[in-house]
Design a protein around this motif. Structure first.
Motif, PDB file in Angstrom:
ATOM      1  N   MET A  10      90.170 -20.597 -41.308  1.00  0.00           N
ATOM      2  CA  MET A  10      90.048 -21.341 -40.054  1.00  0.00           C
ATOM      3  C   MET A  10      90.923 -20.713 -38.974  1.00  0.00           C
ATOM      4  O   MET A  10      92.066 -20.335 -39.224  1.00  0.00           O
ATOM      5  CB  MET A  10      90.500 -22.787 -40.241  1.00  0.00           C
ATOM      6  N   GLY A  11      90.373 -20.661 -37.775  1.00  0.00           N
ATOM      7  CA  GLY A  11      91.149 -20.151 -36.644  1.00  0.00           C
ATOM      8  C   GLY A  11      91.677 -21.304 -35.814  1.00  0.00           C
ATOM      9  O   GLY A  11      91.913 -22.404 -36.333  1.00  0.00           O
ATOM     10  N   CYS A  12      91.803 -21.057 -34.534  1.00  0.00           N
ATOM     11  CA  CYS A  12      92.264 -22.095 -33.600  1.00  0.00           C
ATOM     12  C   CYS A  12      91.344 -23.316 -33.699  1.00  0.00           C
ATOM     13  O   CYS A  12      90.127 -23.186 -33.658  1.00  0.00           O
ATOM     14  CB  CYS A  12      92.241 -21.528 -32.184  1.00  0.00           C
ATOM     15  N   PRO A  13      91.926 -24.523 -33.835  1.00  0.00           N
ATOM     16  CA  PRO A  13      91.088 -25.717 -34.017  1.00  0.00           C
ATOM     17  C   PRO A  13      90.590 -26.357 -32.724  1.00  0.00           C
ATOM     18  O   PRO A  13      90.177 -27.512 -32.720  1.00  0.00           O
ATOM     19  CB  PRO A  13      92.038 -26.661 -34.756  1.00  0.00           C
ATOM     20  N   GLU A  14      90.614 -25.594 -31.642  1.00  0.00           N
ATOM     21  CA  GLU A  14      90.252 -26.144 -30.330  1.00  0.00           C
ATOM     22  C   GLU A  14      88.829 -26.723 -30.296  1.00  0.00           C
ATOM     23  O   GLU A  14      88.564 -27.715 -29.625  1.00  0.00           O
ATOM     24  CB  GLU A  14      90.398 -25.026 -29.287  1.00  0.00           C
ATOM     25  N   VAL A  15      87.905 -26.071 -31.001  1.00  0.00           N
ATOM     26  CA  VAL A  15      86.508 -26.548 -31.007  1.00  0.00           C
ATOM     27  C   VAL A  15      86.351 -27.515 -32.188  1.00  0.00           C
ATOM     28  O   VAL A  15      86.594 -27.144 -33.339  1.00  0.00           O
ATOM     29  CB  VAL A  15      85.523 -25.358 -31.101  1.00  0.00           C
ATOM     30  N   PRO A  16      85.941 -28.769 -31.898  1.00  0.00           N
ATOM     31  CA  PRO A  16      86.003 -29.841 -32.903  1.00  0.00           C
ATOM     32  C   PRO A  16      85.260 -29.582 -34.215  1.00  0.00           C
ATOM     33  O   PRO A  16      85.714 -30.029 -35.270  1.00  0.00           O
ATOM     34  CB  PRO A  16      85.386 -31.035 -32.171  1.00  0.00           C
TER      35      PRO A  16
END
Lengths: 152, 124
Positions: A10-16
């Motif tokens: 998983m990368g940045c969790p900015e996108v839900p």
């Protein structure tokens, strides 16, 4: 497929949708007999921990950078890797995984810029491209088919 | 991989794409060396990146990329005793690569990569 080691990166969790898809995919693959590890950034892991506080869907949750370091140093590796990406940094992490691991790589490219981001991928992988940012259903359906393909 | 954050570094370019960061290093370094993803510098920092990973030297300063999942790629420079050691190590690696090819009478490769992009090198 029993025991095959799968990494969900998983990368940045900015996108839900990343969190819900990671929970879903981890549980689905574990039920099929895969040995699933989920690796994420600090914030991505906290989102997962709060959503799955009893560790029902994700049994092994680890730090993304530490996991990459272990693969680079030959202390760990995986048979299959699903790399989530919605930005250039996510693509960069997946490119590194592609270079250092023997895992069959699936790039899950999502978010509003998914198509443009997918065009920047130069490493060997199977791409699952979905423009979704909030509604995970289409991406879930795509991944169901990918998993069916892995089981064949 | 956060040992870099504890070092004295300067940010040359921030929150950019990996490709733009590589091009910046190629255009703004006196020497450019290419390594594989995961190449270790400063004892315990493994470089995350899209191959080829460019590392630059400018004087005694090492110029390199640093990628953070939520913020993109940064170009950082460190100028200290450790950067001198890293540049020396890169120069030695280049020399070792060139020596065997000379023995086989192949055309000599430059120990310093040209200051053009990696893609341009292969177009020629």
């Amino acid at each position: 497929m029993t025991g095959e080691k799968v990494l969900l990166m998983m990368g940045c969790p900015e996108v839900p949708i990343q969190t819900s898809i990671a929970l879903y995919l981890s549980h689905k693959l574990a039920n099929l007999g895969f040995d699933v590890t989920v690796a994420g950034t600090g914030a991505a892991n906290q989102l997962l921990k709060v959503s799955d506080s009893d560790g029902y869907y994700v049994k092994k949750l680890v730090n993304l950078d530490k996991t990459l370091e272990d693969v680079i140093e030959n202390r760990a590796d995986f048979d299959i890797c699903f790399a989530f990406m919605h930005n250039d940094a996510g693509m960069t992490y997946a490119a590194t995984m592609s270079a250092v691991s023997k895992a069959k790589l699936y790039s899950i490219v999502f978010g509003r810029n998914a198509e443009a981001l997918a065009e920047t991928i130069e490493f060997d992988c199977e791409m699952i491209i979905e423009k979704a940012a909030h509604n995970p259903v289409q991406l879930k359906n795509r991944l169901d088919k990918v998993v069916e393909g892995i089981l064949k | 991989m956060s040992c870099i954050e504890q070092m004295k570094y300067e940010i040359l370019l921030d929150r950019t794409t990996y490709k733009a960061a590589r091009e910046y290093i190629e255009k703004n370094s006196e020497e450019v060396y290419y390594v594989s993803p995961g190449y270790k510098i400063f004892k315990d920092y493994h470089i995350i990146g899209v191959p080829p990973i460019a590392l630059g030297a400018k004087g005694n300063a090492l110029i390199f990329t640093y990628t953070k999942p939520c913020y993109g790629t940064f170009v950082l420079t460190v100028d200290n005793e450790d950067s001198i050691k890293e540049i020396d190590r890169l120069r030695k690696m280049e020399t070792e690569k060139v020596t065997p090819s000379l023995k086989k009478s192949k055309p000599a490769e430059s120990s310093r990569a040209p200051l053009t992009s990696f893609q341009d090198m292969w177009k020629k």
